[in-house]
Design a protein around this motif. Sequence first.
Motif, PDB file in Angstrom:
ATOM      1  N   GLU A 114      35.233  37.318  39.967  1.00  0.00           N
ATOM      2  CA  GLU A 114      36.416  37.392  39.109  1.00  0.00           C
ATOM      3  C   GLU A 114      36.154  36.666  37.795  1.00  0.00           C
ATOM      4  O   GLU A 114      36.646  37.035  36.746  1.00  0.00           O
TER       5      GLU A 114
ATOM      6  N   ARG B  94      31.448  29.229  34.160  1.00  0.00           N
ATOM      7  CA  ARG B  94      32.588  29.868  33.510  1.00  0.00           C
ATOM      8  C   ARG B  94      32.680  29.429  32.039  1.00  0.00           C
ATOM      9  O   ARG B  94      32.930  30.236  31.162  1.00  0.00           O
TER      10      ARG B  94
ATOM     11  N   ASP C 295      48.300  29.525  41.725  1.00  0.00           N
ATOM     12  CA  ASP C 295      47.572  29.952  42.918  1.00  0.00           C
ATOM     13  C   ASP C 295      47.776  28.881  43.977  1.00  0.00           C
ATOM     14  O   ASP C 295      47.091  27.860  43.987  1.00  0.00           O
TER      15      ASP C 295
ATOM     16  N   ARG D  83      46.997  28.556  46.812  1.00  0.00           N
ATOM     17  CA  ARG D  83      45.870  28.206  47.683  1.00  0.00           C
ATOM     18  C   ARG D  83      45.125  26.984  47.149  1.00  0.00           C
ATOM     19  O   ARG D  83      44.356  26.368  47.860  1.00  0.00           O
ATOM     20  N   ASP D  84      45.370  26.683  45.879  1.00  0.00           N
ATOM     21  CA  ASP D  84      44.710  25.508  45.301  1.00  0.00           C
ATOM     22  C   ASP D  84      45.585  24.271  45.352  1.00  0.00           C
ATOM     23  O   ASP D  84      45.236  23.236  44.801  1.00  0.00           O
TER      24      ASP D  84
ATOM     25  N   LEU E 258      44.679  26.436  39.244  1.00  0.00           N
ATOM     26  CA  LEU E 258      44.462  27.808  38.798  1.00  0.00           C
ATOM     27  C   LEU E 258      45.713  28.663  38.991  1.00  0.00           C
ATOM     28  O   LEU E 258      46.605  28.326  39.761  1.00  0.00           O
TER      29      LEU E 258
ATOM     30  N   ARG F  25      47.203  32.911  39.238  1.00  0.00           N
ATOM     31  CA  ARG F  25      46.784  34.250  39.661  1.00  0.00           C
ATOM     32  C   ARG F  25      47.862  35.262  39.305  1.00  0.00           C
ATOM     33  O   ARG F  25      48.985  34.900  38.975  1.00  0.00           O
TER      34      ARG F  25
ATOM     35  N   LYS G  77      37.962  29.429  49.182  1.00  0.00           N
ATOM     36  CA  LYS G  77      38.946  30.423  48.741  1.00  0.00           C
ATOM     37  C   LYS G  77      38.344  31.818  48.750  1.00  0.00           C
ATOM     38  O   LYS G  77      37.189  32.002  48.375  1.00  0.00           O
TER      39      LYS G  77
ATOM     40  N   LYS H 240      35.441  33.107  46.428  1.00  0.00           N
ATOM     41  CA  LYS H 240      35.760  32.730  45.046  1.00  0.00           C
ATOM     42  C   LYS H 240      35.710  31.206  44.970  1.00  0.00           C
ATOM     43  O   LYS H 240      36.694  30.524  45.243  1.00  0.00           O
TER      44      LYS H 240
ATOM     45  N   ARG I 253      35.758  27.441  43.822  1.00  0.00           N
ATOM     46  CA  ARG I 253      36.457  26.637  42.812  1.00  0.00           C
ATOM     47  C   ARG I 253      35.510  25.620  42.209  1.00  0.00           C
ATOM     48  O   ARG I 253      35.621  25.240  41.062  1.00  0.00           O
TER      49      ARG I 253
END
Lengths: 442, 259, 98
Positions: free
Chosen positions: A41, A115, B14, B16-17, B34, B36, C17, C94, C96
Amino acid sequence: MSAEDTVKVDAIVVGGGPGGLAAALTMAQGGLEVILVERGEYAGSKNVGGLFYGTILNQLIPDAFKQAPIERTVSKRSITYLGDGTHMSLTFGADAWSQPPYNNTYVVHRAQFDRWLASQVEEAGATLLEGMVVDGLIYEGEGAGRKAVGVQLRGDEAFYADVIVLADGANCLVSEKVREELAMPGGKIKQEYAVGVKEIISLPKETIEARFNLKDNEGVAYDFLGVPFEGLIGGGFIYTAKDSIHLGSVARIESLVESGFTPSGLNDRFKQHPAVSRLIDGGELLEYSGHMLPEGGYDAIGSLTANGVMIVGDAAGLLNMSLYKEGTNHAMESGMYAGQAAVAAKEKKDYSRSGLALYEEKLAEGIALKDVKKYKDLPDILTSAPELLSLYPKKINQLMVDYFTVNAEPKAVTQKAAMKNFMKDMSKIKLLRNAFKARKLM
Amino acid sequence: MSYNCIVIVREVWDTRDLTGSVLADNGSIKDSMLTRFEPEDMNALEMALRIKDEHGGKVTAFSVGTPKQVDVLRECLYRGVDEVVRVDAGASSLGTQAAAQLLADAIGKAGQYDLICVGVTVADGESSMLGTHVAGKLGIEQVSYVDAIEEIGEGRVVGKRGIEMGYEYIEAPLPALLSVGVALVEDDPRTPRSAKAMLKLKAKKAEIPSADVDASAVTSPVSIAGREAVPERAVESKDVAAEDETALKSMLDDVLKGE
Amino acid sequence: MGKILELTVEDKLYTTKYETDSRSHIKVNGDLCRTCSSKPCLRFCSGDVYKINPSEPDQVTVNYENCLECGTCRHGCPFNAIDWQYPDGAMGVKYRYG
Ligand SMILES: Cc1cc2nc3c(=O)[nH]c(=O)nc-3n(C[C@H](O)[C@H](O)[C@H](O)COP(=O)(O)OP(=O)(O)OC[C@H]3O[C@@H](n4cnc5c(N)ncnc54)[C@H](O)[C@@H]3O)c2cc1C
Ligand code: SF4
Ligand code: SF4
């Protein structure tokens, strides 16, 4: 970009790790129209590492490390042998490493670092296409004249380019396929791989600085061998980030299969060694990751250029698998040279294998390939003399235990006994032979 | 017959973070957390795009606020919507009512439409009523928890909704607003499509137009008055062998006693 | 979460994740597994993806949702029974931190 629904640019890069990003950056700086395709992504979302060696990046982006998301600079390195309830370290630090350029060694979170680097590459003019998978290349012509002219994207789309740089990393399905399809000669030996897993463990900044004796942004890179890795071609590492620790293990796949450990289980053995567990005590797991490293070394590197194609970085096998585990700067160096070769090829309008020859010429003169060559016998040595990773350090460790043990015996007696114990089970001839081999480890 | 569809999309935290390390000392969320594309909105987007695939027409995406990390409107363009409109929220963060008012104003100015699709839940707050409020302000019908569109035509739409024992079908006159549900139906038609490389290439640097609405005209009397972190609770766990009946029984007793 | 030294691989994977796809990117040729007695995939996988199928013990199940995309299975399976492809764009693991 040309009209309607065909896209044709000067260059397409497959993969947004350090190798692909360096290639795209070099080409964009050289005025080429570049598209970089990354399947994650965002660039970095699939990448695992720990240290970033900055020599090449500093050439491509002056002062890069002033803006980059750096966790810590490395001011101290060590190699530790983990025995049964004992440990023995060789630590080296230099005051100069705490000053710019910090020995060009940084601890980074690759998902964040790559990134950032990608955003710099975009700023230099390359187009980043993230979240897109390249499934293969498109060719024209037959036989020796067959050349790559574009990339096939998942979802039935195709983009075209004069030259394609493959930087798909260690798990390189595209490079593998292209090697076959363009009959690119392989290396002397088959590429071999190790698998690495890593845990990011959070700890307060102050705790890390106290435990590792660090000031400000200083950090450590510790490597480990010994009992947790017994019988394996592998080892462990700890790198300190700002408020977390990278703790990971790497082992050659076939040795792991033989040992019966799982990658996660191996990391647990390492983590649970008393000399290691105290360093992460009280920490909380933030992320678990896994990735491969190409470890075949110099002899596994094949031809890296074909008509319209160059292969760089881990996909090219350019990793120095000695204790340094250097891959980031090698990937960047090869990416930079491939970029330079593409710029030169555009001037000559010749993207054939010979038109791109500059890439492998530069590589031969550069540092990456020389370093990988220096360690070229390492895979062989480790397979033929596993004692180097287990028996000898273990013996030396025992010598230390015997030597330093405080008891009622006079020192002379203790020391003689210690030496006798040390030489037990050790063939002197083999010892000599291996001492010779061991020089190549360093 | 072709249809003009509108989707409302949101960029959300997000969750999940959401671990200890993303909260600042005062309990607010740090920038490093983050964001999403709201997954339910992604399903709504897919629903609208499928109507276009099948019947033709146009899809327009609306979103309130400026992007933090993920430009959801650009993501819509990558997946095939025809137009996007950013609705400027001004400086402050809006309550659901105020956001709905702004969206309704913007949609009202955008011309004729047949259907509005929006996700039913938002992971970062209790604003799953956004769609309902937008429909209310626009004065159109709305159906919530729609899993799929069964039929569209002749001035009406029939939505399919998973219920406990099967499905129910809800019919509404057009224009209507559908909020796309969370329940998974067997032949889940909503797996969102991937972005297209070509569209991405074209839209990466495209300009995103803003709606001509006045954010300062809508005020929200509702705001977050403060935050407090809940202290962590240590939960003791016990290992009990499945064969050990007495141990199992005593564990059950403990549970029943509330220990 | 348990103490850092006692985490199981499931505990660890829980911190990672993923954008989980509805389709698997891994296919295993069960005919080949039947003849594979050592089943190294149960051990070499960093994501604990392969498990013995309880109802057919000579077969393995594939929990592709856990895959860390390391690629080890492409080299470690002695019968080349595993067809591993990249997940679709932006799907799968993904990181982090990475
Ligand atoms: C546990 C571990 C620790 C390490 N520690 C260090 C260290 O301390 N120092 C050091 O220098 N190196 C270290 N390395 C090595 C280093 O990470 C690699 O050498 C380096 O990342 C190689 O860069 P690359 O650009 O060649 O490949 P990668 O960084 O792997 O990048 C490849 C990119 O290509 C993308 N990609 C692949 N296929 C496709 C496709 N078909 N379509 C689109 N995109 C695709 C991937 O998503 C990825 O982003 C470590 C590696 C591991 C696993
Ligand atoms: S190792 Fe390969 S052949 Fe053996 S069980 Fe696993 S997938 Fe099947
Ligand atoms: S790539 Fe293969 S070995 Fe690695 S985690 Fe995924 S399934 Fe396991």
